[in-house]
Design an enzyme around this catalytic site. Structure first.
Site, PDB file in Angstrom:
ATOM      1  N   GLU A 129     114.079  96.554  83.395  1.00  0.00           N
ATOM      2  CA  GLU A 129     115.413  97.154  83.457  1.00  0.00           C
ATOM      3  C   GLU A 129     115.284  98.645  83.697  1.00  0.00           C
ATOM      4  OE1 GLU A 129     118.262  96.319  80.186  1.00  0.00           O
ATOM      5  OE2 GLU A 129     118.837  98.434  80.349  1.00  0.00           O
ATOM      6  N   GLU A 179     114.940  95.273  74.304  1.00  0.00           N
ATOM      7  CA  GLU A 179     114.609  96.643  73.909  1.00  0.00           C
ATOM      8  C   GLU A 179     114.433  96.757  72.402  1.00  0.00           C
ATOM      9  OE1 GLU A 179     117.362  99.476  75.536  1.00  0.00           O
ATOM     10  OE2 GLU A 179     116.523  99.273  77.553  1.00  0.00           O
TER      11      GLU A 179
HETATM   12  C1  IDC Z   1     125.028  98.692  78.107  1.00  0.00           C
HETATM   13  C2  IDC Z   1     126.095  98.418  79.128  1.00  0.00           C
HETATM   14  C3  IDC Z   1     127.452  98.726  78.538  1.00  0.00           C
HETATM   15  C4  IDC Z   1     127.609  97.948  77.256  1.00  0.00           C
HETATM   16  C5  IDC Z   1     126.454  98.175  76.302  1.00  0.00           C
HETATM   17  C6  IDC Z   1     126.584  97.272  75.103  1.00  0.00           C
HETATM   18  O1  IDC Z   1     125.850  99.172  80.300  1.00  0.00           O
HETATM   19  O2  IDC Z   1     128.486  98.380  79.449  1.00  0.00           O
HETATM   20  O3  IDC Z   1     128.817  98.344  76.622  1.00  0.00           O
HETATM   21  O4  IDC Z   1     125.235  97.927  76.947  1.00  0.00           O
HETATM   22  O5  IDC Z   1     125.571  97.443  74.195  1.00  0.00           O
HETATM   23  C7  IDC Z   1     120.035  99.577  77.818  1.00  0.00           C
HETATM   24  C8  IDC Z   1     120.329  98.174  77.416  1.00  0.00           C
HETATM   25  C9  IDC Z   1     121.614  97.705  78.054  1.00  0.00           C
HETATM   26  C10 IDC Z   1     122.641  98.805  78.104  1.00  0.00           C
HETATM   27  C11 IDC Z   1     122.116  99.909  79.018  1.00  0.00           C
HETATM   28  C12 IDC Z   1     123.077 101.076  79.238  1.00  0.00           C
HETATM   29  O6  IDC Z   1     119.288  97.282  77.700  1.00  0.00           O
HETATM   30  O7  IDC Z   1     122.100  96.624  77.297  1.00  0.00           O
HETATM   31  O8  IDC Z   1     123.810  98.278  78.670  1.00  0.00           O
HETATM   32  N1  IDC Z   1     120.856 100.379  78.494  1.00  0.00           N
HETATM   33  O9  IDC Z   1     123.351 101.705  78.033  1.00  0.00           O
HETATM   34  N2  IDC Z   1     118.948 100.255  77.543  1.00  0.00           N
HETATM   35  C13 IDC Z   1     119.059 101.497  77.989  1.00  0.00           C
HETATM   36  C14 IDC Z   1     120.287 101.595  78.616  1.00  0.00           C
END
Ligand code: IDC
Length: 490
Positions: A408, A316
């Site tokens: 994702e 991202e």
């Molecule tokens: C989130 C995980 C969370 C963790 C965090 C760390 O769900 O447990 O603490 O990352 O950075 C994304 C990202 C993905 C995120 C997810 C939810 O690719 O890494 O995971 N998210 O926030 N993009 C949009 C949402």
């Protein structure tokens, strides 16, 4: 009629060896077109054409025509609109690059299957003579093929104009059994805006993303992957390898090995493996460029012979322009191609892979300035409770032009938590089904957050099948993913 001049320049590691340069007598002031072979390999080459306005007034539009010898075809082109009539290819503006100011130029490129160089050309309708370049005799010896990653070409990819007959013959043994997703579909490639199988038919892959490997290693084992393949009947495992936050940067060899092991485990079950270089913070992937090159050089070399691998080069991107992302992609993709020339590569988009929507931008900037590589797709991410109609509209619009892959998405809010938004999730998945856009859901884990498919404690307990272990999000996704795939075989 305007007087035109055309220069034929042949460059690149192979072509340089044959010093094939032809110059035509030129008028003093006109449009020019320079055809340059930028990369060659034994079965084809990549070329760039620069159209320059050498006049003192604005050029309203341009048209380049090339005739190629029998057996040599253009299979992909960018920054231009291409039409083929027999062996003559007509290149016109892509839409945004028609007008060329006095003294300015525009460039387009192409992938050519076959080694023949153009035998004729015109620029804005005026014939120009070319001395034909030798057909890369040096390219027939392996030693002349560029070997450094950055010099190695992309391979040709099929496009809607593809004329070859789809082959029904598998080129490699099916992985994980003949009835599995990989067993049926084999090596994938991008055809037009779709992901196509070995029969050149569009397919949709539906699967799940791991959580961060550094945090949830205990969720990825034989039992959990058996459940994903046979109970969920998933086609795809996305392997989310965080780069920061305790991930790859802390132990490059260790994380590379973990990714490779999961690729093998997916392969053994006939699932595709999406290798996700999970950049997130920092958002500019260029800050991880050296790591990306090292990582992708390793995994693409090790997994080159497999048919189940797809590469996602930046999860991202955020806080970075599209130009910055494109520059990163054009440096990382050649590293992969050097080892694994036929794999599909997915490029993240601006604004957390929202095609720029979350940055107040949109897909137009990508369409106007696509990554110069073939056989690639672009990533789109959404979280159903946060991203709704305007995001859906942008994805649908973009997918008419760009090959899109939802690498994702979540059923919940963008922070990964909160309640499942069933209505929005259903609207999204119906859209993806209709457009045949592949997807991976965040996450196949038991993290204590709404996006996790399993209830907390599931991975420690070690049973992954059935509905009793699932969260609301997991129940919804398992129901969607379990339904029959549509994988045409002819
Ligand atoms: C989130 C995980 C969370 C963790 C965090 C760390 O769900 O447990 O603490 O990352 O950075 C994304 C990202 C993905 C995120 C997810 C939810 O690719 O890494 O995971 N998210 O926030 N993009 C949009 C949402």
């Amino acid at each position: 009629m305007r007087r035109v001049k055309l220069k034929l320049l042949v460059a690149g590691a192979v072509a340089a060896a044959v010093s094939a340069v032809a110059l035509v007598a030129l008028p003093a002031s006109a449009e020019t077109a320079a055809f340059t072979v930028t990369n060659s390999w034994s079965t084809g080459y990549q070329a760039s054409v620069v159209v320059k306005n050498d006049t003192s007034s604005t050029l309203a539009t341009w048209r380049v025509q090339l005739t190629l010898p029998s057996g040599t075809t253009v299979v992909n082109a960018w920054n231009t609109t291409t039409a083929a009539s027999g062996s003559t290819y007509t290149f016109t503006p892509a839409g945004w690059n028609a007008t060329i100011a006095a003294g300015a130029s525009t460039e387009f490129g192409m992938i050519v299957d076959g080694t023949g160089r153009p035998t004729a050309c015109t620029v804005n309708g005026a014939a120009c003579g070319i001395t034909t370049a030798p057909t890369t005799p040096a390219a027939t010896t392996p030693t002349t093929v560029p070997t450094s990653p950055s010099a190695r070409p992309t391979t040709a990819s099929p496009t809607p104009s593809r004329t070859t007959t789809p082959t029904a013959t598998p080129t490699s043994p099916p992985a994980g059994g003949t009835g599995t997703p990989v067993g049926i579909n084999g090596q994938l490639r991008v055809c037009g805006v779709h992901l196509c199988n070995r029969y050149d038919r569009p397919i949709q892959l539906r699967g799940m993303s791991t959580h961060g490997l550094q945090w949830f290693a205990n969720c990825y084992n034989n039992a959990s992957l058996d459940a994903l393949a046979t109970d969920w009947r998933a086609d795809l495992l996305r392997i989310a390898m965080y780069v920061q936050e305790g991930g790859y940067e802390t132990d490059p060899p260790g994380f590379t090995a973990r990714v490779d092991t999961l690729v093998d485990m997916a392969e053994a079950r006939g699932m595709y493996a999406l290798i996700d270089f999970h950049t997130l913070t920092p958002g500019d992937p260029n800050l991880n460029l050296d790591r990306a090159k090292t990582f992708f050089a390793a995994v693409s070399k090790r997994n080159a012979a497999k048919t189940n691998v797809i590469y996602e080069i930046a999860n991202e991107p955020n806080g970075v322009s599209w130009a910055g992302i494109k520059s990163y992609a054009e440096q990382v993709i050649p590293v992969i191609r050097a080892n694994d020339p036929d794999a599909v590569v997915i490029v993240g988009t601006r604004g957390w892979s929202s095609l720029g929507v979350s940055d107040g931008s949109g897909s137009a900037e990508v369409i106007a300035n696509p990554v110069r590589a073939s056989n690639i797709m672009y990533a789109f991410h959404f979280y159903a409770a946060s991203h709704k109609d305007n995001y859906r509209a942008e994805l649908e619009k973009a997918s008419a032009t760009l090959p899109m892959f939802v690498t994702e998405f979540g059923t919940v809010s963008a922070n990964g938590g909160g309640a499942v938004d069933t209505a929005s999730t259903s609207a999204w998945l119906d859209l993806l089904d209709r457009l045949k856009i592949s997807y991976a859901n965040w996450t196949y884990s038991d993290a204590g957050e709404g996006s996790a498919a399993f209830r907390a404690g599931t991975c420690a307990a070690g049973t992954y099948t059935g509905t009793g272990v699932l969260s609301e999000s997991g129940t919804l996704l398992r129901n969607r993913i379990r339904t029959a795939d549509d994988f045409p075989t002819s």
